[in-house]
Design a protein around this motif. Structure first.
Motif, PDB file in Angstrom:
ATOM      1  N   GLY A 119       0.815  -1.209   0.000  1.00 36.65           N
ATOM      2  CA  GLY A 119       0.000   0.000   0.000  1.00 36.65           C
ATOM      3  C   GLY A 119       0.851   1.262   0.000  1.00 36.65           C
ATOM      4  N   LEU A 120       1.948   1.226   0.746  1.00 33.01           N
ATOM      5  CA  LEU A 120       2.861   2.369   0.780  1.00 33.01           C
ATOM      6  C   LEU A 120       3.424   2.640  -0.612  1.00 33.01           C
ATOM      7  CD1 LEU A 120       4.141   4.290   2.918  1.00 33.01           C
ATOM      8  CD2 LEU A 120       6.073   2.705   2.986  1.00 33.01           C
ATOM      9  N   ALA A 121       3.812   1.575  -1.306  1.00 38.81           N
ATOM     10  CA  ALA A 121       4.365   1.739  -2.647  1.00 38.81           C
ATOM     11  C   ALA A 121       3.316   2.253  -3.627  1.00 38.81           C
ATOM     12  CB  ALA A 121       4.944   0.413  -3.139  1.00 38.81           C
ATOM     13  N   GLU A 122       2.111   1.718  -3.561  1.00 36.62           N
ATOM     14  CA  GLU A 122       1.059   2.186  -4.467  1.00 36.62           C
ATOM     15  C   GLU A 122       0.708   3.642  -4.187  1.00 36.62           C
ATOM     16  OE1 GLU A 122      -0.309   1.071  -7.097  1.00 36.62           O
ATOM     17  OE2 GLU A 122       0.267  -1.041  -7.133  1.00 36.62           O
ATOM     18  N   ALA A 123       0.743   4.036  -2.911  1.00 40.92           N
ATOM     19  CA  ALA A 123       0.401   5.414  -2.557  1.00 40.92           C
ATOM     20  C   ALA A 123       1.474   6.397  -3.009  1.00 40.92           C
ATOM     21  CB  ALA A 123       0.182   5.532  -1.050  1.00 40.92           C
ATOM     22  N   ARG A 124       2.738   6.018  -2.902  1.00 40.67           N
ATOM     23  CA  ARG A 124       3.818   6.941  -3.244  1.00 40.67           C
ATOM     24  C   ARG A 124       4.241   6.851  -4.712  1.00 40.67           C
ATOM     25  NH1 ARG A 124       8.477   6.792   1.400  1.00 40.67           N
ATOM     26  NH2 ARG A 124       7.130   6.895   3.241  1.00 40.67           N
ATOM     27  N   LEU A 125       4.251   5.623  -5.238  1.00 42.90           N
ATOM     28  CA  LEU A 125       4.831   5.403  -6.559  1.00 42.90           C
ATOM     29  C   LEU A 125       3.833   4.936  -7.602  1.00 42.90           C
ATOM     30  CD1 LEU A 125       7.973   3.375  -5.369  1.00 42.90           C
ATOM     31  CD2 LEU A 125       7.895   5.825  -5.874  1.00 42.90           C
ATOM     32  N   GLY A 126       2.687   4.441  -7.161  1.00 39.07           N
ATOM     33  CA  GLY A 126       1.774   3.772  -8.077  1.00 39.07           C
ATOM     34  C   GLY A 126       0.455   4.490  -8.306  1.00 39.07           C
ATOM     35  N   ALA A 127      -0.639   3.735  -8.236  1.00 36.83           N
ATOM     36  CA  ALA A 127      -1.949   4.240  -8.633  1.00 36.83           C
ATOM     37  C   ALA A 127      -2.499   5.317  -7.711  1.00 36.83           C
ATOM     38  CB  ALA A 127      -2.941   3.077  -8.721  1.00 36.83           C
ATOM     39  N   GLY A 128      -2.010   5.395  -6.482  1.00 39.59           N
ATOM     40  CA  GLY A 128      -2.494   6.407  -5.547  1.00 39.59           C
ATOM     41  C   GLY A 128      -1.599   7.615  -5.428  1.00 39.59           C
ATOM     42  N   ARG A 129      -0.580   7.678  -6.269  1.00 38.75           N
ATOM     43  CA  ARG A 129       0.407   8.758  -6.154  1.00 38.75           C
ATOM     44  C   ARG A 129      -0.250  10.132  -6.314  1.00 38.75           C
ATOM     45  NH1 ARG A 129       6.184   9.006  -9.379  1.00 38.75           N
ATOM     46  NH2 ARG A 129       6.901  10.989  -8.520  1.00 38.75           N
ATOM     47  N   GLY A 130       0.100  11.022  -5.404  1.00 41.69           N
ATOM     48  CA  GLY A 130      -0.361  12.400  -5.497  1.00 41.69           C
ATOM     49  C   GLY A 130      -1.733  12.666  -4.906  1.00 41.69           C
ATOM     50  N   ASP A 150      -0.622  10.894   3.409  1.00 40.03           N
ATOM     51  CA  ASP A 150       0.528  11.724   3.056  1.00 40.03           C
ATOM     52  C   ASP A 150       1.830  10.924   3.063  1.00 40.03           C
ATOM     53  OD1 ASP A 150      -1.088  13.941   2.699  1.00 40.03           O
ATOM     54  OD2 ASP A 150      -0.873  14.592   4.784  1.00 40.03           O
ATOM     55  N   GLY A 151       1.775   9.734   2.513  1.00 37.45           N
ATOM     56  CA  GLY A 151       2.976   8.921   2.352  1.00 37.45           C
ATOM     57  C   GLY A 151       3.396   8.122   3.553  1.00 37.45           C
ATOM     58  N   ALA A 152       2.594   8.135   4.626  1.00 39.49           N
ATOM     59  CA  ALA A 152       2.914   7.358   5.821  1.00 39.49           C
ATOM     60  C   ALA A 152       1.799   6.351   6.078  1.00 39.49           C
ATOM     61  CB  ALA A 152       3.085   8.280   7.031  1.00 39.49           C
TER      62      ALA A 152
END
Length: 316
Positions: A119-130, A150-152
């Motif tokens: 989930g952390l990777a998807e949020a920061r780098l993947g489909a949830g980025r931004g 916010d990335g945490a």
């Protein structure tokens, strides 16, 4: 100065996905190794340490500088203490994996939960980025989630945050592996979908019916498959609506094997979730973008966080 990398491992019951990852989240080298969990937890720990050490040695041989280690494992994980508390898939019981790896490799080490790492990777780098507030839901043999703000990622008071698979959605439903009837994963996980179809169809074939096969049969217009698929979609929508009521996220990212059904899942699920929204803001519902690399990349991010090395663009 040579390029810095972290050693990242995503440990599953069957195999380990491993990589050397730069601070910007790009893997410069990847490997896969069998876990051989049947050998017992002590042997699995030895394999993890051997693979991690081998990756660190490879980095140095390639002119790179390993600066930290990140390991993601399934089950209950005490991230603060770095202990794999319990895992049915791997057999861990109170294994101080973070300290074992740090001692063996001489590098700072972070230990995390596999779904929360994904989930952390998807949020920061993947489909949830931004998007700031993300709920990552992995749907496979079971169902689990990660709440990332916010990335945490949120761990919870006892390291068990994100167990959305055990939200009660059908009080009279099938009994879950946790012992209670009607949990979301007992109704809408990939394994539950295949099991439900086989029960209703009274199929006794040697090979079990998979959720992917149910999806294909439903798309082809088979009434029974359509019924089972719709039942699962409605249950998932109930679970996600509960998650939205609790967390008010901007984006829900669906990962795991069931998400590979693509629009066969997402289109009816979006409609069912929309029907359940009253005063809550409807989240964007999307498929995961990183595939089965998410857990490994998330382990890398945990390691980078641990040593304070971040590409801050990842968290925007």
């Amino acid at each position: 100065m040579s390029e810095r990398v972290v050693v990242a491992l995503d440990v599953g019951g069957t195999g380990m996905k491993c990589a050397l990852v730069r601070p910007d989240g790009v893997a410069v080298s990847t490997e896969r190794h069998p876990t051989h969990a049947a050998r017992g937890p002590a042997a699995v720990v030895d394999t993890i340490l051997d693979v991690a050490e081998g990756l660190a040695d490879k980095a140095r041989a390639d002119g790179l500088t390993p600066i930290a280690v990140g390991i993601a494992v399934p089950g209950v994980v005490d991230e603060a203490r770095g202990v794999a508390v319990w895992s049915a898939n791997v057999g861990f019981r109170d294994v101080p994996l973070r300290d074992l790896a740090a001692t063996r490799l001489g590098l700072p080490t972070a230990l995390g939960h596999d779904v929360r790492a994904g989930g952390l990777a998807e949020a920061r780098l993947g489909a949830g980025r931004g998007t700031g507030h993300v709920l990552f839901v992995a749907i496979g043999t079971g169902i689990a989630a990660a709440h990332v703000v916010d990335g945490a990622h949120v761990v919870g008071a006892h390291g068990a945050a994100g167990e959305i698979g055990h939200v009660l959605v059908r009080p009279d439903g099938p009994r879950c592996g946790c012992g209670r009837p009607g949990c979301l994963e007992a109704v809408a996980s990939a394994s539950a979908i295949g099991r439900r179809y086989a029960e209703l169809a009274r199929e006794t074939a040697d090979a079990p019916v998979t959720a992917a096969e149910v999806a294909e049969r439903a798309a082809a217009g088979e009434p029974l498959a359509s019924q089972v698929w719709q039942e699962a979609v409605e249950a998932l929508a109930d679970g996600l609506a509960t998650g939205q009521a609790l967390f008010d996220v901007a984006t829900i990212v669906l990962g795991g094997g069931l998400a590979q059904a693509g629009d066969r899942l997402l289109t009816p699920l979006r409609a069912a979730l929309h029907e359940r929204m009253t005063f809550h803001r409807e989240p964007r519902l999307v498929a995961a973008a990183l595939g089965d690399e998410a857990g490994c990349l998330g382990a890398a991010l945990l390691a980078l966080d641990a040593v304070g090395v971040l590409n801050h663009q990842e968290k925007r």
